[in-house]
Design an enzyme around this catalytic site. Structure first.
Site, PDB file in Angstrom:
ATOM      1  N   LEU A   1       0.840  -1.212   0.000  1.00 10.22           N
ATOM      2  CA  LEU A   1       0.000   0.000   0.000  1.00 10.22           C
ATOM      3  C   LEU A   1       0.866   1.249   0.000  1.00 10.22           C
ATOM      4  O   LEU A   1       0.358   2.356   0.151  1.00 10.22           O
ATOM      5  CB  LEU A   1      -0.921   0.007   1.237  1.00 10.22           C
ATOM      6  CG  LEU A   1      -2.077  -0.988   1.223  1.00 10.22           C
ATOM      7  CD1 LEU A   1      -1.634  -2.381   1.630  1.00 10.22           C
ATOM      8  CD2 LEU A   1      -3.178  -0.529   2.150  1.00 10.22           C
TER       9      LEU A   1
ATOM     10  N   SER B   1       2.578   4.292  -1.085  1.00 16.64           N
ATOM     11  CA  SER B   1       2.610   5.314  -2.142  1.00 16.64           C
ATOM     12  C   SER B   1       1.914   6.560  -1.613  1.00 16.64           C
ATOM     13  O   SER B   1       0.897   6.446  -0.931  1.00 16.64           O
ATOM     14  CB  SER B   1       1.836   4.855  -3.391  1.00 16.64           C
ATOM     15  OG  SER B   1       1.751   5.910  -4.338  1.00 16.64           O
TER      16      SER B   1
ATOM     17  N   ASN C   1      11.255  -4.180  -5.814  1.00 18.40           N
ATOM     18  CA  ASN C   1      11.892  -4.722  -4.598  1.00 18.40           C
ATOM     19  C   ASN C   1      10.952  -5.665  -3.854  1.00 18.40           C
ATOM     20  O   ASN C   1      11.341  -6.749  -3.426  1.00 18.40           O
ATOM     21  CB  ASN C   1      12.305  -3.580  -3.660  1.00 18.40           C
ATOM     22  CG  ASN C   1      13.518  -2.826  -4.177  1.00 18.40           C
ATOM     23  OD1 ASN C   1      14.244  -3.329  -5.037  1.00 18.40           O
ATOM     24  ND2 ASN C   1      13.736  -1.630  -3.654  1.00 18.40           N
TER      25      ASN C   1
ATOM     26  N   ALA D   1      -2.173  -2.522  -3.955  1.00 21.81           N
ATOM     27  CA  ALA D   1      -3.215  -1.497  -3.917  1.00 21.81           C
ATOM     28  C   ALA D   1      -3.053  -0.608  -5.140  1.00 21.81           C
ATOM     29  O   ALA D   1      -2.277   0.351  -5.126  1.00 21.81           O
ATOM     30  CB  ALA D   1      -3.102  -0.677  -2.627  1.00 21.81           C
TER      31      ALA D   1
ATOM     32  N   TYR E   1       1.388   9.993 -10.563  1.00 25.84           N
ATOM     33  CA  TYR E   1       0.657   8.973  -9.796  1.00 25.84           C
ATOM     34  C   TYR E   1       0.055   7.926 -10.737  1.00 25.84           C
ATOM     35  O   TYR E   1       0.255   6.723 -10.557  1.00 25.84           O
ATOM     36  CB  TYR E   1      -0.432   9.660  -8.977  1.00 25.84           C
ATOM     37  CG  TYR E   1      -1.232   8.741  -8.071  1.00 25.84           C
ATOM     38  CD1 TYR E   1      -0.649   8.133  -6.961  1.00 25.84           C
ATOM     39  CD2 TYR E   1      -2.583   8.496  -8.308  1.00 25.84           C
ATOM     40  CE1 TYR E   1      -1.386   7.305  -6.116  1.00 25.84           C
ATOM     41  CE2 TYR E   1      -3.334   7.678  -7.470  1.00 25.84           C
ATOM     42  CZ  TYR E   1      -2.733   7.083  -6.376  1.00 25.84           C
ATOM     43  OH  TYR E   1      -3.470   6.266  -5.546  1.00 25.84           O
TER      44      TYR E   1
HETATM   45  P1  NAD Z   1      -1.653   7.078   2.940  1.00 30.67           P
HETATM   46  O1  NAD Z   1      -0.842   8.211   2.423  1.00 30.67           O
HETATM   47  O2  NAD Z   1      -2.341   7.253   4.246  1.00 30.67           O
HETATM   48  O3  NAD Z   1      -0.787   5.738   3.011  1.00 30.67           O
HETATM   49  C1  NAD Z   1       0.314   5.476   2.185  1.00 30.67           C
HETATM   50  C2  NAD Z   1       1.456   5.025   3.081  1.00 30.67           C
HETATM   51  O4  NAD Z   1       2.588   4.668   2.280  1.00 30.67           O
HETATM   52  C3  NAD Z   1       1.926   6.124   4.044  1.00 30.67           C
HETATM   53  O5  NAD Z   1       1.988   5.628   5.354  1.00 30.67           O
HETATM   54  C4  NAD Z   1       3.316   6.483   3.523  1.00 30.67           C
HETATM   55  O6  NAD Z   1       4.167   6.976   4.537  1.00 30.67           O
HETATM   56  C5  NAD Z   1       3.762   5.164   2.918  1.00 30.67           C
HETATM   57  N1  NAD Z   1       4.809   5.288   1.909  1.00 30.67           N
HETATM   58  C6  NAD Z   1       4.844   6.129   0.838  1.00 30.67           C
HETATM   59  N2  NAD Z   1       5.971   5.943   0.140  1.00 30.67           N
HETATM   60  C7  NAD Z   1       6.679   4.950   0.761  1.00 30.67           C
HETATM   61  C8  NAD Z   1       7.925   4.317   0.528  1.00 30.67           C
HETATM   62  N3  NAD Z   1       8.701   4.674  -0.505  1.00 30.67           N
HETATM   63  N4  NAD Z   1       8.332   3.350   1.371  1.00 30.67           N
HETATM   64  C9  NAD Z   1       7.567   2.994   2.430  1.00 30.67           C
HETATM   65  N5  NAD Z   1       6.382   3.563   2.710  1.00 30.67           N
HETATM   66  C10 NAD Z   1       5.943   4.532   1.885  1.00 30.67           C
HETATM   67  O7  NAD Z   1      -2.726   6.736   1.800  1.00 30.67           O
HETATM   68  P2  NAD Z   1      -3.881   5.632   1.773  1.00 30.67           P
HETATM   69  O8  NAD Z   1      -5.132   6.313   1.415  1.00 30.67           O
HETATM   70  O9  NAD Z   1      -3.829   4.790   2.974  1.00 30.67           O
HETATM   71  O10 NAD Z   1      -3.433   4.775   0.502  1.00 30.67           O
HETATM   72  C11 NAD Z   1      -2.852   3.494   0.630  1.00 30.67           C
HETATM   73  C12 NAD Z   1      -2.654   2.907  -0.767  1.00 30.67           C
HETATM   74  O11 NAD Z   1      -3.927   2.737  -1.396  1.00 30.67           O
HETATM   75  C13 NAD Z   1      -1.828   3.775  -1.696  1.00 30.67           C
HETATM   76  O12 NAD Z   1      -0.995   2.952  -2.470  1.00 30.67           O
HETATM   77  C14 NAD Z   1      -2.855   4.447  -2.582  1.00 30.67           C
HETATM   78  O13 NAD Z   1      -2.337   4.765  -3.848  1.00 30.67           O
HETATM   79  C15 NAD Z   1      -3.939   3.391  -2.660  1.00 30.67           C
HETATM   80  N6  NAD Z   1      -5.254   3.984  -2.939  1.00 30.67           N
HETATM   81  C16 NAD Z   1      -5.946   4.633  -1.958  1.00 30.67           C
HETATM   82  C17 NAD Z   1      -7.197   5.186  -2.255  1.00 30.67           C
HETATM   83  C18 NAD Z   1      -8.017   5.896  -1.211  1.00 30.67           C
HETATM   84  O14 NAD Z   1      -9.097   6.370  -1.545  1.00 30.67           O
HETATM   85  N7  NAD Z   1      -7.617   5.979   0.039  1.00 30.67           N
HETATM   86  C19 NAD Z   1      -7.715   5.094  -3.554  1.00 30.67           C
HETATM   87  C20 NAD Z   1      -6.964   4.443  -4.523  1.00 30.67           C
HETATM   88  C21 NAD Z   1      -5.742   3.871  -4.215  1.00 30.67           C
END
Ligand code: NAD
Ligand code: UDP
Length: 324
Positions: free
Chosen positions: A79, A81, A105, A120, A151
């Site tokens: 997850l 990103s 990785n 995700a 993105y």
């Molecule tokens: P979020 O920003 O709360 O969580 C993302 C987490 O990834 C954060 O804790 C961040 O610190 C961590 N992160 C980022 N880059 C990193 C790296 N290089 N190494 C390690 N950790 C890293 O966002 P979220 O809403 O919880 O989203 C989680 C995932 O779900 C993401 O990949 C996002 O693209 C995907 N997503 C979320 C939604 C949504 O509506 N919330 C919709 C579509 C996709």
């Protein structure tokens, strides 16, 4: 699932921390790996005393620490990103790298361990869609050179990388495409529409609609989504599979509902629509229903009430309960 080890990359984020909770409840040993670029320690602070939970502060684009290289891993859920437009635009290069180098990785780690790999992905792979609602077979309308491309293309590249690792190296992969999800532990400052509107309404500040508010989104409550994640993780389903709530609302409707549910006196203001902002978005979820027996159960009204309660009772900076 007792004894199974799950790595959750992005485990300190909004969705990742909820996934940690649910997998721990199911008996997994959970290792959250997160560089805290957009997540926070507060999201996982309540898990500190759980002996089956470990947090490793680490960027998945870098070489894994020994503790991860030596562990026998059953599940890798990715997850990690930046996820909101202001965050992925601020962390633009990092966003491109996490979907390419970071995903590679993690795939190598999954390959070495024979682990299930869960990704995700996002409805953003459909871009500003010309097909409505969006089935998984729709190939999308993405601008490769614009304010959302870091993105969208990162997530599309990740899907391509996963495809290759599945076909070439037989890694057991599963991809979900998530549509806008909201709920407790959203970062109040990451600029997403639900958290923005609720915080603005609770603080009596103007509600900021971008554009005329005719664009639509389909909002899924976090508990529903995480149930879908777990079904996907514990299956061998390949995907990509849409996970989202097909209930579709204009952003103006969302603003009005939030004002009503918070009984706020906030006025609605209009700001310029950001470039490439998708006009409409709604998932076709037949695949999730058929292959995962998954469908959302919490409608927008009920989900918003739970989320409003969370923002009312938690400190904006720390996510901590205001009154213990
Ligand atoms: P979020 O920003 O709360 O969580 C993302 C987490 O990834 C954060 O804790 C961040 O610190 C961590 N992160 C980022 N880059 C990193 C790296 N290089 N190494 C390690 N950790 C890293 O966002 P979220 O809403 O919880 O989203 C989680 C995932 O779900 C993401 O990949 C996002 O693209 C995907 N997503 C979320 C939604 C949504 O509506 N919330 C919709 C579509 C996709
Ligand atoms: N939006 C808005 N006001 C805000 C934040 C967002 O009108 O304060 C709009 C945004 O332009 C988009 C929709 O709400 O049309 C959803 O935005 P969000 O950033 O939550 O998600 P995404 O655009 O990635 O779907």
């Amino acid at each position: 699932m007792a004894g199974k080890v799950a790595i959750i990359a992005g485990g300190a984020g909004f969705l990742g921390s909820h996934l940690c909770d649910v997998l721990l409840k199911k008996g997994y040993e959970v290792v959250a790996v997160d560089n805290l670029s957009t997540g926070s320690r507060q999201n996982i602070a309540h898990l500190g005393n759980n002996e089956r939970f470990t947090f490793i502060e680490h960027d998945i684009c870098l070489e894994f620490p020994e503790v991860l290289r030596d562990k026998k891993i059953d599940v890798i859920a990715n997850l990690a990103s930046p996820a909101s437009p202001p965050h992925y635009q601020r962390l633009a290069v990092e966003t491109l790298l996490v979907g390419s180098v970071g995903v590679k990785n993690l795939l190598n780690l999954a390959k070495k361990n024979g682990a299930r790999f869960f990704q995700a992905s996002t409805s953003e792979v459909y871009g500003d869609p010309e097909v409505h609602p969006q089935p998984e077979s729709y190939k999308g309308s993405v601008n490769s050179y614009g304010p959302r491309s870091m993105y969208d293309e990162s997530k599309r590249f990740a899907e391509a990388m996963i495809y290759v690792y599945r076909k070439k190296y037989s890694v057991n992969t599963g991809i979900v495409r998530i549509f806008n999800t909201y709920g407790p532990r959203m970062d109040p400052d990451d600029g997403r529409v639900v958290s923005n509107f609720i915080c603005q309404a609770l603080e009596g500040k103007p509600i900021t609609i971008y554009g005329e508010g005719n664009q639509t989104r389909s909002f899924c409550y976090v508990d529903d989504l995480i149930r879908g994640f777990v079904s996907m993780i514990e299956s061998d389903v390949e995907g990509p599979i849409n996970l989202g709530n097909p209930g579709e609302f204009t952003i103006k409707e969302l603003a009005e509902i939030v004002v009503e549910l918070t009984e706020s006196k906030s006025i609605i203001t209009y700001k310029p629509l950001p470039g490439d902002d998708p006009m409409q978005r709604k998932p076709v979820i037949q695949k999730a229903e058929a292959q995962l027996d998954w469908r959302p159960t919490i409608d927008l009204h009920d989900g918003l009430l739970k989320t409003i309660e969370y923002f009312k009772t938690h400190n904006k900076q720390t996510n901590k309960l205001l009154v213990e």
